[in-house]
Design a protein around this motif. Structure first.
Motif, PDB file in Angstrom:
ATOM      1  N   ALA A   1       0.896  -1.002  -0.154  1.00 34.61           N
ATOM      2  CA  ALA A   1       0.072  -0.047   0.117  1.00 34.61           C
ATOM      3  C   ALA A   1       0.890   1.288   0.084  1.00 34.61           C
ATOM      4  O   ALA A   1       1.937   1.461   0.802  1.00 34.61           O
ATOM      5  CB  ALA A   1      -0.860  -0.081   1.351  1.00 34.61           C
ATOM      6  N   GLU A   2       0.485   2.061  -0.969  1.00 33.24           N
ATOM      7  CA  GLU A   2       1.393   3.350  -0.988  1.00 33.24           C
ATOM      8  C   GLU A   2       0.357   4.496  -0.777  1.00 33.24           C
ATOM      9  O   GLU A   2      -0.760   4.495  -0.782  1.00 33.24           O
ATOM     10  CB  GLU A   2       1.807   3.571  -2.493  1.00 33.24           C
ATOM     11  N   ASN A   3       0.893   5.619  -0.197  1.00 30.12           N
ATOM     12  CA  ASN A   3       0.098   6.892   0.242  1.00 30.12           C
ATOM     13  C   ASN A   3      -0.890   7.370  -0.945  1.00 30.12           C
ATOM     14  O   ASN A   3      -0.359   7.196  -2.112  1.00 30.12           O
ATOM     15  CB  ASN A   3       0.989   8.050   0.822  1.00 30.12           C
ATOM     16  N   ALA A   4      -1.867   7.873  -0.613  1.00 26.95           N
ATOM     17  CA  ALA A   4      -2.566   8.554  -1.732  1.00 26.95           C
ATOM     18  C   ALA A   4      -1.994   9.938  -1.834  1.00 26.95           C
ATOM     19  O   ALA A   4      -0.994  10.291  -1.258  1.00 26.95           O
ATOM     20  CB  ALA A   4      -4.246   8.726  -1.247  1.00 26.95           C
ATOM     21  N   ASP A   5      -2.422  10.762  -2.794  1.00 27.47           N
ATOM     22  CA  ASP A   5      -1.684  12.164  -3.083  1.00 27.47           C
ATOM     23  C   ASP A   5      -1.792  13.033  -1.912  1.00 27.47           C
ATOM     24  O   ASP A   5      -0.994  13.809  -1.935  1.00 27.47           O
ATOM     25  CB  ASP A   5      -2.584  12.716  -4.221  1.00 27.47           C
ATOM     26  N   TRP A   6      -2.881  12.853  -1.246  1.00 31.63           N
ATOM     27  CA  TRP A   6      -3.026  13.839   0.030  1.00 31.63           C
ATOM     28  C   TRP A   6      -2.414  13.490   1.389  1.00 31.63           C
ATOM     29  O   TRP A   6      -2.510  14.351   2.196  1.00 31.63           O
ATOM     30  CB  TRP A   6      -4.567  14.095  -0.015  1.00 31.63           C
ATOM     31  N   ASN A   7      -2.181  12.331   1.646  1.00 33.83           N
ATOM     32  CA  ASN A   7      -1.509  11.873   2.772  1.00 33.83           C
ATOM     33  C   ASN A   7      -0.059  11.222   2.915  1.00 33.83           C
ATOM     34  O   ASN A   7       0.176  10.783   3.857  1.00 33.83           O
ATOM     35  CB  ASN A   7      -2.579  10.858   3.351  1.00 33.83           C
ATOM     36  N   GLY A   8       0.451  11.726   1.781  1.00 28.43           N
ATOM     37  CA  GLY A   8       2.093  11.020   1.970  1.00 28.43           C
ATOM     38  C   GLY A   8       2.839  12.048   2.763  1.00 28.43           C
ATOM     39  O   GLY A   8       3.790  11.540   3.279  1.00 28.43           O
ATOM     40  N   SER A   9       2.678  13.525   2.614  1.00 31.00           N
ATOM     41  CA  SER A   9       3.644  14.073   3.395  1.00 31.00           C
ATOM     42  C   SER A   9       3.345  14.277   4.754  1.00 31.00           C
ATOM     43  O   SER A   9       2.100  14.532   5.094  1.00 31.00           O
ATOM     44  CB  SER A   9       3.413  15.516   2.687  1.00 31.00           C
ATOM     45  N   LEU A  10       4.322  13.655   5.541  1.00 28.84           N
ATOM     46  CA  LEU A  10       4.246  13.732   6.794  1.00 28.84           C
ATOM     47  C   LEU A  10       5.387  14.391   7.740  1.00 28.84           C
ATOM     48  O   LEU A  10       6.449  14.128   7.467  1.00 28.84           O
ATOM     49  CB  LEU A  10       4.111  12.296   7.639  1.00 28.84           C
ATOM     50  N   ALA A  11       4.997  15.474   8.599  1.00 31.46           N
ATOM     51  CA  ALA A  11       6.051  16.170   9.395  1.00 31.46           C
ATOM     52  C   ALA A  11       6.602  14.906  10.420  1.00 31.46           C
ATOM     53  O   ALA A  11       6.054  14.233  10.633  1.00 31.46           O
ATOM     54  CB  ALA A  11       5.566  17.193  10.024  1.00 31.46           C
ATOM     55  N   VAL A  12       7.579  15.407  10.926  1.00 31.59           N
ATOM     56  CA  VAL A  12       8.358  14.477  11.956  1.00 31.59           C
ATOM     57  C   VAL A  12       7.283  14.660  13.116  1.00 31.59           C
ATOM     58  O   VAL A  12       6.700  15.454  13.547  1.00 31.59           O
ATOM     59  CB  VAL A  12       9.573  15.154  12.553  1.00 31.59           C
ATOM     60  N   GLY A  13       7.036  13.209  13.461  1.00 29.02           N
ATOM     61  CA  GLY A  13       5.899  13.045  14.485  1.00 29.02           C
ATOM     62  C   GLY A  13       4.726  12.822  14.173  1.00 29.02           C
ATOM     63  O   GLY A  13       3.605  12.256  14.842  1.00 29.02           O
ATOM     64  N   ALA A  14       4.245  13.152  12.717  1.00 26.74           N
ATOM     65  CA  ALA A  14       2.973  13.273  12.356  1.00 26.74           C
ATOM     66  C   ALA A  14       2.442  11.803  11.847  1.00 26.74           C
ATOM     67  O   ALA A  14       3.678  10.961  11.565  1.00 26.74           O
ATOM     68  CB  ALA A  14       2.849  14.166  11.281  1.00 26.74           C
ATOM     69  N   SER A  15       1.249  11.583  11.818  1.00 25.26           N
ATOM     70  CA  SER A  15       0.998  10.124  11.313  1.00 25.26           C
ATOM     71  C   SER A  15      -0.556  10.242  10.568  1.00 25.26           C
ATOM     72  O   SER A  15      -1.227  11.166  10.518  1.00 25.26           O
ATOM     73  CB  SER A  15       0.603   9.336  12.527  1.00 25.26           C
ATOM     74  N   THR A  16      -0.611   9.136   9.811  1.00 26.25           N
ATOM     75  CA  THR A  16      -2.207   9.019   9.162  1.00 26.25           C
ATOM     76  C   THR A  16      -2.451   7.715   9.320  1.00 26.25           C
ATOM     77  O   THR A  16      -1.903   6.709   9.804  1.00 26.25           O
ATOM     78  CB  THR A  16      -1.657   9.470   7.580  1.00 26.25           C
ATOM     79  N   ALA A  17      -3.453   7.349   8.452  1.00 25.59           N
ATOM     80  CA  ALA A  17      -3.949   5.868   8.370  1.00 25.59           C
ATOM     81  C   ALA A  17      -4.601   5.494   7.024  1.00 25.59           C
ATOM     82  O   ALA A  17      -5.172   6.345   6.231  1.00 25.59           O
ATOM     83  CB  ALA A  17      -4.794   5.481   9.733  1.00 25.59           C
ATOM     84  N   PHE A  18      -4.579   4.076   6.862  1.00 22.48           N
ATOM     85  CA  PHE A  18      -5.393   3.664   5.636  1.00 22.48           C
ATOM     86  C   PHE A  18      -6.044   2.404   6.136  1.00 22.48           C
ATOM     87  O   PHE A  18      -5.676   1.829   7.070  1.00 22.48           O
ATOM     88  CB  PHE A  18      -4.323   3.339   4.539  1.00 22.48           C
ATOM     89  N   GLY A  19      -6.981   2.092   5.475  1.00 25.62           N
ATOM     90  CA  GLY A  19      -7.842   0.749   5.969  1.00 25.62           C
ATOM     91  C   GLY A  19      -8.191  -0.113   4.809  1.00 25.62           C
ATOM     92  O   GLY A  19      -7.999   0.400   3.756  1.00 25.62           O
ATOM     93  N   PHE A  20      -8.731  -1.504   5.091  1.00 20.10           N
ATOM     94  CA  PHE A  20      -9.003  -2.211   3.899  1.00 20.10           C
ATOM     95  C   PHE A  20      -9.790  -3.201   4.485  1.00 20.10           C
ATOM     96  O   PHE A  20      -9.824  -3.565   5.826  1.00 20.10           O
ATOM     97  CB  PHE A  20      -7.482  -2.753   3.412  1.00 20.10           C
TER      98      PHE A  20
END
Length: 354
Positions: free
Chosen positions: A315-334
């Motif tokens: 799984a690779e990031n979508a266009d909008w949730n790939g850029s993460l600052a130090v300490g930041a997080s995101t999530a994907f589901g399936f």
């Protein structure tokens, strides 16, 4: 003159082998080695790669000495230097003219790298001989199967003017079909390598424009290598003292992937994976690798892009949730369909910064 190199092999088998091998080396890279991502020309070197070498210090900071590299940093910041291997468009699908705008060829239309579109005559420069045989090298920071197309600018090219498609020859002088990877993927030693003739009848300043089109996704990479046809054999000037940095790549990029089961039902389950930037530098993107149990398949995945071969998942990031600052997080589901249990503590979800 157009030359084409074709290398044998099954695309599907290549991808399967790559995906099967990725988790083993990714874990090593994340826990103690350099950041992992995609790639860029090393010979002749692209603007992003040579500026990275020019600016990298022993502490991992980026402090460009070359004036053009410093101007790129002033416009776009230093994050693109740490991600010199990520000049890409996830929606490229191999497109060039009519897709990448004039004046944005060196960034591929990716605004993160806009500083490398600056029209200047003082970028790091590779000295070449027109028509000569040359050993090309394209770094494989993370290996993907695909094609490489190499173009050159037309006679009369002026590096002080914005690069447009009208400045580039209509057809590539060299095309390479799925070359193998040599060396260790995820290091400066890992690379796609091929030998071919440089364009003939050229003199003075030019740009070699390389397009890498993946065959396992629409992701396409674009890069500019500044060259001068003056009888040289690959010497580089304009990088530090002219010999290039010998410092190792920065080890500040790292990410983790944390799995949880959201719900289960007979014949399937829903999952979520949290991706966190645990490094010391910003990330432009990420990819997560894991394997499903036999008999299972992914019915849907959101907040990311899926590549699946058998039970090997990426799984690779979508266009909008790939850029993460130090300490930041995101999530994907399936959602998974099939017999068998959801992943447990023995299932490795391996994250790679890109």
């Amino acid at each position: 003159m157009t030359r084409r190199l074709r290398l044998r092999g099954s695309h599907g088998l290549v991808l399967l082998a790559l995906l099967a091998a990725l988790p083993a080396f990714c874990l090593v890279l994340i826990t103690g080695g350099p950041a992992a991502a995609h790639g860029a020309p090393m010979a002749p070197g692209s603007r992003t790669f040579l500026c990275y070498k020019d600016g990298l210090t022993s502490t991992g900071e980026i402090k460009p000495k070359n004036a053009a590299c410093a101007a790129a940093a002033a416009q776009s910041g230093t994050t693109p230097f740490y991600n010199w291997f990520s000049v890409l468009r996830s929606d490229g699908a191999g497109r060039t003219r009519g897709f990448v705008p004039d004046g944005q060829l060196c960034s591929g239309g990716n605004t993160t790298f806009s500083g490398f579109d600056l029209a200047r005559n003082d970028w790091p420069l590779t000295h070449l001989t027109s028509g000569a045989s040359f050993d090309f090298s394209y770094n494989a920071w993370a290996a993907h199967p695909g094609w490489f197309y190499q173009y050159v600018t037309k006679d009369g090219f002026d590096p002080t003017k914005s690069l447009t498609w009208a400045d580039v020859e209509d057809t590539p002088f060299l095309s390479v079909d799925h070359p193998p990877v040599t060396g260790t993927v995820g290091t400066l030693d890992g690379a796609y390598k091929w030998t071919g003739n440089l364009p003939s009848g050229k003199s003075g300043r030019h740009i070699i424009y390389t397009v890498w089109q993946r065959s396992d996704s629409a992701e396409t990479f674009y890069s500019c290598s500044d060259v001068v046809f003056d009888g040289g054999s690959g010497e580089v000037t304009g990088v530090g003292d002219g010999t290039g940095s010998t410092d190792p790549p920065p080890s500040g990029s790292a990410c983790t992937a944390t799995y949880r089961t959201v719900s289960t039902w007979p014949g399937g389950y829903q999952s979520e994976v949290a991706v966190a930037n645990t490094g010391t530098v910003p990330m432009l993107g990420w990819m997560v690798h894991w394997s499903l149990a036999s008999g299972q398949s992914i019915a849907s995945l959101w907040n990311g892009r899926l590549t699946a071969v058998g039970t090997a998942m990426m799984a690779e990031n979508a266009d909008w949730n790939g850029s993460l600052a130090v300490g930041a997080s995101t999530a994907f589901g399936f959602v998974v369909n099939g017999t068998g249990s959801p992943p447990d503590a023995t299932t490795a979800f391996t994250c790679m910064p890109t």
